[in-house]
Enzyme design. Structure first.
Site, PDB file in Angstrom:
ATOM      1  N   CYS A  84     -11.350  -8.462  16.004  1.00  0.00           N
ATOM      2  CA  CYS A  84     -10.561  -8.699  14.949  1.00  0.00           C
ATOM      3  C   CYS A  84     -10.738  -7.926  13.587  1.00  0.00           C
ATOM      4  O   CYS A  84     -11.971  -8.047  13.268  1.00  0.00           O
ATOM      5  CB  CYS A  84     -10.235 -10.198  14.534  1.00  0.00           C
ATOM      6  SG  CYS A  84      -8.852 -10.349  13.282  1.00  0.00           S
ATOM      7  N   CYS A  99      -9.496 -12.812  18.792  1.00  0.00           N
ATOM      8  CA  CYS A  99      -9.941 -11.560  19.238  1.00  0.00           C
ATOM      9  C   CYS A  99     -11.312 -11.209  18.943  1.00  0.00           C
ATOM     10  O   CYS A  99     -11.711 -11.229  17.529  1.00  0.00           O
ATOM     11  CB  CYS A  99      -9.016 -10.623  19.304  1.00  0.00           C
ATOM     12  SG  CYS A  99      -7.490 -11.115  19.833  1.00  0.00           S
ATOM     13  N   CYS A 121      -3.967 -17.843  14.533  1.00  0.00           N
ATOM     14  CA  CYS A 121      -3.834 -16.969  15.616  1.00  0.00           C
ATOM     15  C   CYS A 121      -4.112 -17.891  16.885  1.00  0.00           C
ATOM     16  O   CYS A 121      -4.502 -19.061  16.895  1.00  0.00           O
ATOM     17  CB  CYS A 121      -4.744 -15.898  15.829  1.00  0.00           C
ATOM     18  SG  CYS A 121      -4.363 -14.483  14.771  1.00  0.00           S
ATOM     19  N   ARG A 133       0.889  -1.197   0.106  1.00  0.00           N
ATOM     20  CA  ARG A 133       0.207  -0.115   0.084  1.00  0.00           C
ATOM     21  C   ARG A 133       0.826   1.277   0.043  1.00  0.00           C
ATOM     22  O   ARG A 133       0.512   2.169  -0.683  1.00  0.00           O
ATOM     23  CB  ARG A 133      -0.806   0.087   1.210  1.00  0.00           C
ATOM     24  CG  ARG A 133      -1.395   1.291   1.785  1.00  0.00           C
ATOM     25  CD  ARG A 133      -2.780   1.024   2.307  1.00  0.00           C
ATOM     26  NE  ARG A 133      -3.575   0.023   1.874  1.00  0.00           N
ATOM     27  CZ  ARG A 133      -4.437  -1.004   2.431  1.00  0.00           C
ATOM     28  NH1 ARG A 133      -4.306  -0.991   3.733  1.00  0.00           N
ATOM     29  NH2 ARG A 133      -5.104  -1.590   1.679  1.00  0.00           N
ATOM     30  N   ARG A 192      -9.865  -8.666  10.740  1.00  0.00           N
ATOM     31  CA  ARG A 192      -9.884  -9.711   9.700  1.00  0.00           C
ATOM     32  C   ARG A 192     -10.755 -10.603  10.239  1.00  0.00           C
ATOM     33  O   ARG A 192     -10.699 -11.921   9.904  1.00  0.00           O
ATOM     34  CB  ARG A 192      -8.732 -10.171   9.474  1.00  0.00           C
ATOM     35  CG  ARG A 192      -7.508  -9.128   9.161  1.00  0.00           C
ATOM     36  CD  ARG A 192      -6.183  -9.480   8.358  1.00  0.00           C
ATOM     37  NE  ARG A 192      -5.305  -8.286   8.374  1.00  0.00           N
ATOM     38  CZ  ARG A 192      -4.372  -8.201   8.898  1.00  0.00           C
ATOM     39  NH1 ARG A 192      -3.814  -8.942   9.810  1.00  0.00           N
ATOM     40  NH2 ARG A 192      -3.581  -7.051   8.568  1.00  0.00           N
ATOM     41  N   ASP A 200     -11.932  -0.500  12.804  1.00  0.00           N
ATOM     42  CA  ASP A 200     -12.408  -0.632  11.610  1.00  0.00           C
ATOM     43  C   ASP A 200     -13.901  -0.808  11.316  1.00  0.00           C
ATOM     44  O   ASP A 200     -14.652  -1.021  12.133  1.00  0.00           O
ATOM     45  CB  ASP A 200     -11.570  -1.591  10.800  1.00  0.00           C
ATOM     46  CG  ASP A 200     -10.189  -1.166  10.718  1.00  0.00           C
ATOM     47  OD1 ASP A 200      -9.687  -0.105  10.615  1.00  0.00           O
ATOM     48  OD2 ASP A 200      -9.125  -2.120  10.765  1.00  0.00           O
TER      49      ASP A 200
HETATM   50  C1  LIG Z   1      -0.046  -0.311   8.901  1.00  0.00           C
HETATM   51  C2  LIG Z   1       0.515  -0.871   7.457  1.00  0.00           C
HETATM   52  C3  LIG Z   1       1.652  -0.612   7.117  1.00  0.00           C
HETATM   53  C4  LIG Z   1       2.821   0.020   8.158  1.00  0.00           C
HETATM   54  O1  LIG Z   1       2.454   1.322   8.453  1.00  0.00           O
HETATM   55  P1  LIG Z   1       3.582   1.962   9.396  1.00  0.00           P
HETATM   56  O2  LIG Z   1       2.597   3.484   9.323  1.00  0.00           O
HETATM   57  O3  LIG Z   1       4.896   2.280   8.767  1.00  0.00           O
HETATM   58  O4  LIG Z   1       3.578   1.451  10.791  1.00  0.00           O
HETATM   59  C5  LIG Z   1       1.869  -1.055   5.989  1.00  0.00           C
HETATM   60  N1  LIG Z   1       1.246  -1.671   4.913  1.00  0.00           N
HETATM   61  C6  LIG Z   1       0.004  -1.578   5.233  1.00  0.00           C
HETATM   62  C7  LIG Z   1      -1.086  -2.322   4.287  1.00  0.00           C
HETATM   63  C8  LIG Z   1      -0.515  -1.447   6.745  1.00  0.00           C
HETATM   64  O5  LIG Z   1      -1.969  -1.427   7.054  1.00  0.00           O
END
Ligand SMILES: *Cc1c(COP(=O)(O)O)cnc(C)c1O
Length: 438
Positions: A142, A139, A135, A122, A144, A303
């Site tokens: 979660c 939880c 896991c 991302r 997911r 979320d």
């Molecule tokens: C949270 C996350 C990260 C890491 O993000 P940081 O802000 O660097 O901790 C990387 N990739 C994805 C898909 C995430 O959800």
């Protein structure tokens, strides 16, 4: 050390009469004896649900299965279990079946941003690598949740190789975040293999592990595990405490081992209604974390995943909590409050507003006490024109490839090198109309 207290001994004896203290601290014994049915929960807790409650719980479990480690179960205060934060995070609630209009199956579009199975890519320089689909417990909050229980397996080497090769072939990736499931569900030697593979890639600078083991199964943090992980530094470890009640002797011991092993430790909490949506609880949690050498990293807004309606708070609650932390306590005890953007935009930080107003020569700010102050902007600052001609720059920047990479988002708007003046969403009606007129 008396980790093996009376409550835990009683639970262990009810599970099997030949249990010893050694078994209790054996993480595999804990997994084998997880509480995964209502019957077992009733037997160990002494709680008896009515037929009506049972019927509803069975329906909830059909959709979202139950699994609690005996250790985590032992933290529940059964004299007041309905209000207990450990109970609420681990035991099924009929409200999980409520689906709100705003709920999304995959709120963070992790599946859409996945170039190969197991990888979510991302951000420009880092990836999430799902190396485990299991896991140690389920939880209830979660994110997911949609996947919980239905794909319980550890990916094969061939499957993981797809992710490793993707990282190998993508030079921009300098940070790999191992996630899951819980990565520490893998056997030590398997994890060792993955870390060795990743470490052999030159452009991978940092590896991170996200795990809830110190909270829900602290006995997983064995000396053997720590010694294996030490071979793969720099390794950052993020854990997931949500409430001060989760900080026990066993969990302190687990984070002590990791901190002594030399791993920087962070914590990600989720803001959960009726669990930790309170400035006092949060401050106490943050203080306990830093006393145990764990740096609060993120506080997540809950979320929009299905089954979480009863855990969600308004964003305002998070801001209120941040207001009670910033300035009131040590800077390193304050996490960053984030909303993970629905649709996959990544994490967006939120804070109370400290900039009250602004003119070309003054900024008006307020502090945590409400004191209003003025910062005078410099009269002499000469904006530097930057066309990325670094050779002739007086700043003498030693630019390497990473900083030369393409500029993104607001960063791009701020740069002189770029002519863009706005960022426009893909589906902007007004711009579509303009195109139609051309
Ligand atoms: C949270 C996350 C990260 C890491 O993000 P940081 O802000 O660097 O901790 C990387 N990739 C994805 C898909 C995430 O959800």
């Amino acid at each position: 050390m008396t980790i093996y207290n009376k409550v835990q001994r009683d639970i262990a004896e009810k599970i099997s009469s030949d249990t010893t203290g050694k078994n209790w601290q054996d993480w595999k014994w804990q997994l084998k004896n997880s509480i995964n049915t209502i019957e077992k929960f009733e037997k160990l807790s002494g709680i008896k649900f009515s037929d009506e409650q049972r019927r509803k719980l069975d329906k909830t479990l059909d959709k979202f299965p139950l699994s609690i480690t005996p250790y985590y179960f032992s933290l529940i205060d059964f004299d007041n279990y309905e209000n207990d934060p450990v109970f609420k995070q681990s035991f099924a609630d009929n409200r999980e079946l409520i689906i709100a209009k705003s709920d999304l199956k995959d709120p963070l579009s992790e599946d859409k941003d996945s170039p190969v199975p197991g990888i979510t890519h991302r951000y420009p320089d880092r990836v999430l690598f799902h190396i485990s689909n299991i896991c140690s417990m389920y939880c209830r909050f979660c994110t997911r949740k949609r996947k919980v229980g239905d794909t319980d397996f550890i990916p094969s080497r061939a499957q993981l190789k797809l992710g490793i090769d993707y990282i190998k072939n993508t030079p921009g990736v300098r940070d790999v975040l191992l996630s899951g499931g819980d990565p520490l569900m893998l056997p030590d030697d398997y994890l060792d293999w993955i870390l060795t593979e990743l470490r052999s890639i030159d452009h991978v600078e940092v590896i991170r592990i996200g795990t809830r083991m110190p909270v829900v199964l602290p006995y997983r943090i064995t000396d053997d595990l720590v010694n294996m992980l030490k071979k793969h530094q720099p390794l950052w470890i993020n854990t997931h405490f949500n409430h001060p009640r989760e900080i026990s002797r066993s969990s302190k011991e687990a984070v002590r081992k990791l901190a002594d092993g030399g791993f920087p430790l962070g914590n990600q909490s989720v803001l959960l209604a009726d669990v930790n949506d309170c400035p006092k609880i949060m401050k106490s949690l943050m203080h306990k974390l830093v006393m145990n050498r764990v740096r609060p990293y993120y506080l997540y807004q809950c979320d929009l995943s299905e089954g979480l309606t009863h855990f969600r708070t308004p964003v305002g609650k998070g801001i209120e909590i941040m207001e009670s932390l910033i300035g009131h306590t040590s800077g390193f005890a304050v996490p960053t409050y984030v909303v993970d953007a629905p649709g996959g935009g990544g994490k967006i930080p939120l804070t109370p507003n400290y900039i009250i107003s602004w003119s070309t020569n003054k900024v008006i700010l307020r502090n945590y006490e409400g004191v209003i102050t003025t910062y005078k902007e410099p009269d002499t600052y000469e904006p530097k024109f930057c066309n990325r001609d670094c050779e002739n720059c007086t700043l003498e920047l030693d630019l390497n490839e990473a900083t030369e990479s393409q500029m993104l988002g607001i960063q791009k708007l701020l740069s002189d090198e770029n002519d863009s003046i706005s960022l426009i969403p893909n589906e902007n009606e007004r711009y579509k109309r303009r195109e139609e007129h051309i």
